[in-house]
Write a protein that holds these residues in place. Structure first.
Motif, PDB file in Angstrom:
ATOM      1  N   ALA A   1      -5.986   0.778  -3.695  1.00 54.25           N
ATOM      2  CA  ALA A   1      -6.577   0.518  -2.380  1.00 54.25           C
ATOM      3  C   ALA A   1      -7.772  -0.422  -2.500  1.00 54.25           C
ATOM      4  CB  ALA A   1      -6.997   1.831  -1.729  1.00 54.25           C
TER       5      ALA A   1
ATOM      6  N   VAL B   1      -8.254  -2.092   1.091  1.00 54.35           N
ATOM      7  CA  VAL B   1      -8.052  -1.011   2.058  1.00 54.35           C
ATOM      8  C   VAL B   1      -9.186   0.001   1.912  1.00 54.35           C
ATOM      9  CG1 VAL B   1      -6.554   0.929   2.700  1.00 54.35           C
ATOM     10  CG2 VAL B   1      -5.556  -1.293   2.172  1.00 54.35           C
TER      11      VAL B   1
ATOM     12  N   ARG C   1      -2.903   0.613   5.788  1.00 59.23           N
ATOM     13  CA  ARG C   1      -3.407  -0.559   6.512  1.00 59.23           C
ATOM     14  C   ARG C   1      -3.308  -0.342   8.017  1.00 59.23           C
ATOM     15  NH1 ARG C   1      -4.369  -4.969   3.340  1.00 59.23           N
ATOM     16  NH2 ARG C   1      -3.302  -5.095   1.327  1.00 59.23           N
TER      17      ARG C   1
ATOM     18  N   GLU D   1      -0.158   0.351   1.606  1.00 58.31           N
ATOM     19  CA  GLU D   1       0.342  -0.456   2.727  1.00 58.31           C
ATOM     20  C   GLU D   1       0.413   0.370   4.007  1.00 58.31           C
ATOM     21  OE1 GLU D   1       0.772  -3.763   2.826  1.00 58.31           O
ATOM     22  OE2 GLU D   1      -0.155  -3.577   0.846  1.00 58.31           O
TER      23      GLU D   1
END
Length: 273
Positions: free
Chosen positions: A98, A103, A72, A69
């Motif tokens: 990921a 990501v 990101r 996160e």
């Protein structure tokens, strides 16, 4: 994005220019050992002091979603103590998470003990497998080597110095005393040593004690296994599965090594489980 950054495996001079530039501009670094990361940056003359997150084998699955996160919105540089993250080092669960989250993951290529050991070994390099650290338990380790006896690719292993003699002896039992092998010790460091001999001879040498970081490169099988019955072939398939291989991959490998039918081996192994 997440940036997997390869670090020197011994010689600081192997640090790439991209590694220095990336760490000089990093705002977040996830490190196997934050103290080692700080020492590395200081040794490279990097004055930047990014936010450091500990990401090691004991917490990486719990931390993976948090780091993903974070990635990101900003780049997260991932370091292990030496070499490429995710290769017998922390990193795989993070990359897995990921990829699932969409990501981006990239890498800064660099030093690799696996590839260096393979390159200097003098054994065939056109096809190889990396087997990582063998299990510490003697019985499981011997079963693993028995399951790999027919592997025709050159094999690369990591091992700790205090288990090396036992591992080489078990390899000799599983692969044959005369199978060619190479012990690479302290690669890129002052006392680098590359010792080539038979497994039996290397096991005898290692019995006196060995120090340092170790890679073992083992010659692949040079001929088909002397297995003619499906029953024996199925046993080999199941041994590979017990050692961690997928059923289809194990059946294909045994089929290549024995000439037996891959389909018959696969169906026989399924029935025997």
């Amino acid at each position: 994005m997440i940036v997997l950054a390869a670090t020197p495996i011994g010689n600081l001079g192997d640090a790439s220019r991209r590694l220095v530039e990336t760490l000089s501009n990093a705002s977040v670094v996830a490190a196997e050992d934050t103290r080692t990361a700080i020492h590395l940056m200081r040794a490279l003359g990097i004055e930047n002091r990014p936010r450091l997150i500990a990401l090691h084998e004991h917490n990486e699955r719990a931390k993976a979603s948090e780091v993903v996160e974070l990635a990101r919105d900003e780049d997260v540089v991932v370091l292990t103590d030496a070499g490429m993250p995710a290769i017998s080092d922390p990193g795989f669960p993070l990359v897995e998470a990921a990829a699932a989250a969409g990501v981006t993951v990239t890498a800064l290529p660099g030093p690799s003990a696996v590839l260096m050991a393979l390159a200097v070994s003098g054994l065939p390099t056109d096809r190889f497998s990396f087997e990582g650290f063998p299990t510490r338990k003697g019985g499981e380790r011997r079963r693993l080597f028995a399951s790999l006896a027919g592997e025709q690719r050159t094999m690369v292993f990591f091992e700790s110095p205090h288990r090396l003699a036992d591992t080489l002896a078990d390899m000799a039992a599983g692969f044959g005393d005369d199978r060619r092998a190479v012990v690479c010790r302290e690669l890129t460091k002052l006392h680098e040593e590359v010792r080539r001999d038979s497994l039996a001879a290397l096991a005898s040498w290692a019995a006196d004690g060995v120090r340092g970081e170790i890679c073992v490169v083992v010659e692949g099988s040079t001929g088909a296994l002397d297995v003619t019955s499906i029953e024996d072939g199925v046993r080999l398939v199941l041994e590979r599965v017990a050692a961690g291989s997928r059923m289809k991959e194990a059946a294909a490998a045994v089929a290549d090594a024995t000439g037996l039918s891959k389909r018959d081996l696969y169906e026989g192994a399924l029935a025997a489980r």
